[in-house]
Design a protein around this motif. Structure first.
Motif, short mmCIF file in Angstrom:
data_model
loop_
_atom_site.label_atom_id
_atom_site.label_comp_id
_atom_site.label_asym_id
_atom_site.label_seq_id
_atom_site.Cartn_x
_atom_site.Cartn_y
_atom_site.Cartn_z
N HIS A 178 -63.67 71.23 53.34
CA HIS A 178 -62.57 71.50 54.03
C HIS A 178 -61.61 70.78 53.09
O HIS A 178 -60.12 71.31 53.00
N HIS A 179 -61.55 69.24 52.99
CA HIS A 179 -60.41 68.75 52.42
C HIS A 179 -60.48 69.13 51.39
O HIS A 179 -60.81 69.42 50.35
N GLN A 351 -58.66 68.23 57.93
CA GLN A 351 -60.16 68.69 56.87
C GLN A 351 -60.81 69.74 58.02
O GLN A 351 -61.00 70.48 57.60
N GLU A 352 -61.48 69.33 59.40
CA GLU A 352 -61.46 69.79 60.33
C GLU A 352 -60.59 71.48 60.82
O GLU A 352 -61.59 72.48 60.97
N ARG A 354 -58.96 72.84 58.54
CA ARG A 354 -58.62 73.54 57.51
C ARG A 354 -59.81 74.31 57.56
O ARG A 354 -60.30 75.24 56.71
N MET A 355 -60.79 73.74 58.18
CA MET A 355 -62.13 74.50 58.26
C MET A 355 -62.07 75.56 59.16
O MET A 355 -62.57 76.54 58.40
N GLU A 358 -59.49 78.52 57.00
CA GLU A 358 -60.76 79.27 56.66
C GLU A 358 -61.95 79.79 57.28
O GLU A 358 -62.03 81.72 56.57
N TRP A 377 -71.09 80.02 51.33
CA TRP A 377 -70.97 79.63 52.55
C TRP A 377 -72.41 79.73 53.25
O TRP A 377 -73.19 78.85 53.14
#
Lengths: 406, 406
Positions: A178-179, A351-352, A354-355, A358, A377
């Motif tokens: 997700h980065h 990034q976590e 952003r995860m 999402e 996914w």
């Protein structure tokens, strides 16, 4: 004097990194961000407008993800469940969760029975995943599941079948996917004029476990995380290879000789080669016994991508990779032309978070618009688990080739 | 705006790189350096005081090495031999050799019969190495031999036996061994407090051959360079692995599945895993079918070394690598601490000239002081060839493990 001679071209993507704040401790940053995040959450319509998470199990990684949920503007933690009420309360206190808004439970069941909980983050030991993931889906909870998602692909199938039946979203917690760097790299790998066709991928993820880790961590216990280093760090290597191959499954996995297990038979270090029908190849190496290393090299007919921190970027708000395209030697083979370029990708949210954003976006679509769960996914998860299974089977068969069927 | 955020510490070793000159063409630099080098050679006592090279064969690589001999202050080219006199004369004219001082010969034999020639640089196709290397040693010529040194270890043994019998120095032409960066990396790898014990090495060398190369180059011809990509680029991968392991031979080589050969059976792409008795492992991948890539990752219990241009540095006068020691995660696993450091090593002489300097130094010791030839270089060559043989044997046996005996 500095000569950044190997860096030929530098592109910057995303918001500029806030350099001074990078030197603050995460805890200091945390406190500063609380208000911002609360305001942002309100912008999404308050608690009603965001996805409400219950956390099942107070593993160390849950601290990082609980923060990520707080940083994500479309998510909020509303419940924490552990085997004891005391542990849940302590987790809430230790992780800047508001005890007035987050309910502590002394069992996992109570989290699943809480009607306020939309989604569950499940970081339990792998051996407990089937039971609790299936139970969560059964209660209509969307599922963010820690990796490795299951001990084997057939266990994962049970989890995914339960999610399917309940119409809930499934996502595994592979944060680096997700980065924004990952998307930037994908754009280059998808460009036939710059990268050509993929020929090989080489991935390494190792860290040196302390004696206490190697003796007592759940990741070296056969009854808790029987896949050991293959499940914990090899998971990321396999994912990076599948990602680079645009999720085309290899035909065959052949474990590399020289894997190391502990006395209980849990893998501490191993590797594999992977072979595709069209001639692509890949290798990975993963270990609990070597210094922290996270290398990925992706090589095409016309380009090469490399990064050294693919799972956890060196820094939270800025990550880089190098890319070379149509490089050749200078006259008399005394240098390269052009030199590889360094690409820096900045991100405001780690990034976590952003995860979580999402995942929560997908959950909101289902909640608010009766959409179907996203299938991409869980498909990526399944493929990762299938390759992992094949590598494990190859190890168990003395490094014989094992075919991978989807 | 630039943020060199991943570069935490930068050390500079050696003379500062002369940046503007890096932008000149090599030919311009060449002309400028001619006088300097001539003066330096005189400083070594003129032609009598330096090692006098004969070049046998006008391969493309001979252009680079003839320049290296001219750049080396203790060496000089005195003869060039080719299958035709015309070709030798053209080589002399095209490569800034002085026709008044360098004799052109229309055969290899004449170079060996020239009493002025102390040492021979031999870049012929591999299949011709035994014949001409043994002949050179038989004429008392010291031998700088292009790699791969032989088609198999038993052929190399014949060459080394001839050198031994004649008391002449042998060295293979693996240029990167002589870059000061290599010595700087060795210092770190030898430091148990920074690197710990070696656990694994992963090496990649690929380049994308043009259609003409893949059809016509000697390196894809079974009668000339039967080892193909394994001999040409795999040689460097194997050497890097042995170098990292301080030349401890692995116990076993197991070729990776998925190697590619041309219609004549010459290897275009392959790889291998290597296993040591003490648990160390290594992998390499080499290919003529993928974009130019030269990665080495060396992982110990406490440190990781990485570089992306190990065979041919990106630039001639400055080369770098990254090194991380005792790195771990920041709080909540959102970054690394400390970050890897970038080490830049400058060199006035390019690595190939340093190779010539070192070889000539050893030759001079023998000539002037009746020293015995250095045994380290031929030993390293032998080990490289033994591993190469084992990988080739494993490929031929369907990727079965092949033990390596010294």
């Amino acid at each position: 004097m500095q000569s950044w001679s190997i860096v030929h071209l530098c592109t910057y993507i995303g918001a500029p990194a806030s350099e001074p704040s990078q030197r603050q401790s995460i805890l200091e940053r945390e406190r500063e961000r609380m208000d911002v995040v609360a305001a942002a959450a309100t912008g999404y319509g308050g608690e009603e407008g965001v996805v409400r998470f219950g956390i099942i199990g107070c593993a160390e990684i849950a601290r990082k993800v609980s923060r990520a949920i707080r940083l994500a503007p479309n998510a909020v933690v509303v419940a924490v469940g552990s085997r004891t009420l005391e542990k849940s309360r302590r987790f809430i206190a230790d992780n800047w969760l508001d005890p007035a808004a987050v309910v502590a439970y002394g069992s996992y069941e109570e989290v699943l029975d809480d009607a306020r909980v939309d989604a569950v983050y499940l970081p339990l030991p792998t051996s407990l995943h089937v039971q609790w993931a299936v139970a969560a889906a059964g209660k209509g909870k969307h599922l963010l599941l820690e990796k490795p998602t299951a001990l084997c692909a057939s266990d994962l199938d049970k989890i995914l079948a339960a999610c399917d039946a309940a119409g809930v979203q499934f996502m595994d917690s592979t944060m680096w996917m997700h980065h924004p760097r990952t998307a930037a790299m994908r754009r280059l790998l998808s460009d036939p004029d710059r990268f050509g066709q993929l020929r090989s991928v080489h991935s390494i993820f190792t860290f040196a476990g302390e004696p206490d880790f190697l003796e007592n961590d759940i990741r070296v216990k056969p009854d808790l995380d029987a896949l050991g280093a293959l499940g914990d760090v090899g998971w990321y290597c396999i994912r990076s290879i599948l990602w680079a191959a645009d999720y085309q499954l290899p035909k065959t996995a052949i474990a590399l000789r020289g894997h190391i297990t502990n006395k209980a038979g849990v893998i501490l270090s191993c590797g594999s080669s992977l072979v595709w029908e069209d001639g692509k190849v890949a290798t990975f190496h993963c270990s609990f016994l070597s210094h922290l290393t996270m290398e990925v090299s992706v090589i095409g007919t016309r380009g090469t991508l490399h990064l050294s921190d693919f799972v956890i970027p060196f820094e939270q708000n800025s990550a880089s990779f190098t890319f070379a395209s149509d490089a050749w030697f200078t006259e008399l083979v005394t240098g390269w032309q052009p030199l590889p370029s360094k690409h820096v990708v900045n991100t405001d949210l780690p990034q976590e978070a952003r995860m979580v954003v999402e995942f929560s976006r997908l959950v909101k679509r289902i909640k608010d618009h009766a959409s179907k769960p996203d299938k991409q996914w869980p498909e990526i998860t399944t493929k990762t688990q299938l390759v992992l299974d094949a590598v494990k089977a190859s190890i168990d068969k003395g490094c014989e080739p094992v075919d991978i069927a989807y």
